[in-house]
Scaffold this active site. Structure first.
Site, PDB file in Angstrom:
ATOM      1  CG  ASP A  15      -4.845  -3.021   4.175  1.00 10.62           C
ATOM      2  OD1 ASP A  15      -3.611  -3.160   4.305  1.00 10.62           O
ATOM      3  OD2 ASP A  15      -5.554  -2.473   5.037  1.00 10.62           O
ATOM      4  CG  ASN A  17       0.298  -7.111  -0.022  1.00  9.93           C
ATOM      5  OD1 ASN A  17      -0.711  -7.720  -0.360  1.00  9.93           O
ATOM      6  ND2 ASN A  17       0.849  -6.170  -0.761  1.00  9.93           N
ATOM      7  CG  ASN A  63       1.906   3.402   1.470  1.00  9.08           C
ATOM      8  OD1 ASN A  63       1.289   3.005   0.489  1.00  9.08           O
ATOM      9  ND2 ASN A  63       1.466   3.170   2.702  1.00  9.08           N
ATOM     10  NE  ARG A  66       3.258   0.789   4.598  1.00  5.38           N
ATOM     11  CZ  ARG A  66       2.498  -0.282   4.450  1.00  5.38           C
ATOM     12  NH1 ARG A  66       3.018  -1.413   4.021  1.00  5.38           N
ATOM     13  NH2 ARG A  66       1.211  -0.235   4.702  1.00  5.38           N
TER      14      ARG A  66
END
Ligand code: FPP
Length: 224
Positions: A15, A17, A63, A66
């Site tokens: 986690d 970035n 994800n 996103r």
């Protein structure tokens, strides 16, 4: 650090970035690029330290929420890595496998994943397990649907994508949650949380996590 007591299966939720990049005035994509580079660096260190399997959460079943541009960029990272460093995988010295759903990923990424798996399949010892479009709800529901009751724990485990229990689970960047990663496999895992963002996580931090693990007493519900 006691080299005779190394956790066999280590899992990492990579986690931070985005936060790492923001702190440096860079776009999130740069954070992901550096995170991707770090993935292989940490795998090499894990192998050297004697860890047997390293499972990394690269893209979760959630994800997909996103922005498409970020998803596209994330998928581009392994593709570019492979295209630029094909030969490196031939001499990697360890096996790379991918866990997760394969029915929703772009073909180009899937092809690269299969190529990497094939290129490294004859290596023995350390295994780098990269979880892409992976989520435990999905893994467990898929396994249950393949079975007919009454089922045993062994039956279920035989149908999971990742079969080995996790010994040490690390999450970077300060959050302290599991986020649908290895729910079953981490039932008796020791947890280690660090504020360091993933692109900055290196040998020092991995050793610190292992040292912390070595101080824990694992009782599995029994007595000391
Ligand atoms: C968390 O940072 C990281 C990710 C969601 C992706 C991790 C992926 C890599 C390291 C690259 C490799 C990719 C593949 C597909 C093999 P974040 O974006 O949640 O950071 P933030 O919480 O600071 O915003």
């Amino acid at each position: 650090m006691n080299f005779k007591h190394i956790p066999a299966h280590v899992a990492i939720i990579m986690d931070g970035n985005g936060r790492w990049a923001k702190k440096r005035g860079q776009p999130r994509s740069y954070g992901h690029y550096r995170g991707g580079r770090n993935l292989f660096k940490v795998a090499t260190i894990a192998n050297e330290l004697g860890i047997k399997k390293l499972s990394l959460f690269a893209f979760s079943t959630e994800n997909w929420k996103r922005p498409q541009a970020e998803i596209d960029y994330l998928f581009q990272i392994p593709i570019e890595f492979y295209e630029k460093q094909k030969d490196k995988f031939k001499t990697m010295g360890y096996q790379i496998v991918f866990s997760g759903r394969r029915d929703r990923l772009p073909k180009k990424l899937l092809d690269v994943m299969v190529e990497i798996e094939k290129t490294t399949s004859s290596f023995r010892g350390f295994v780098l397990n990269i979880c892409v479009d992976y989520g435990s709800y999905d893994e467990l529901i898929t396994a249950f649907n393949q079975l007919t009751p009454p089922i045993t724990i062994a039956d279920l485990e035989n149908h999971l994508m990742i079969k080995e229990p996790v010994d040490l689970l690390i999450r970077t960047s300060g959050e302290q949650r599991l986020s649908n990663f290895l729910l079953w496999q981490a039932s008796y895992a020791e947890f280690y949380f660090t504020k360091i963002h993933w692109p900055s996580f290196g040998k020092r931090q991995l050793k610190m996590a292992i040292r912390s693990y070595q101080k824990r007493q694992r009782r599995y519900g029994g007595l000391a």
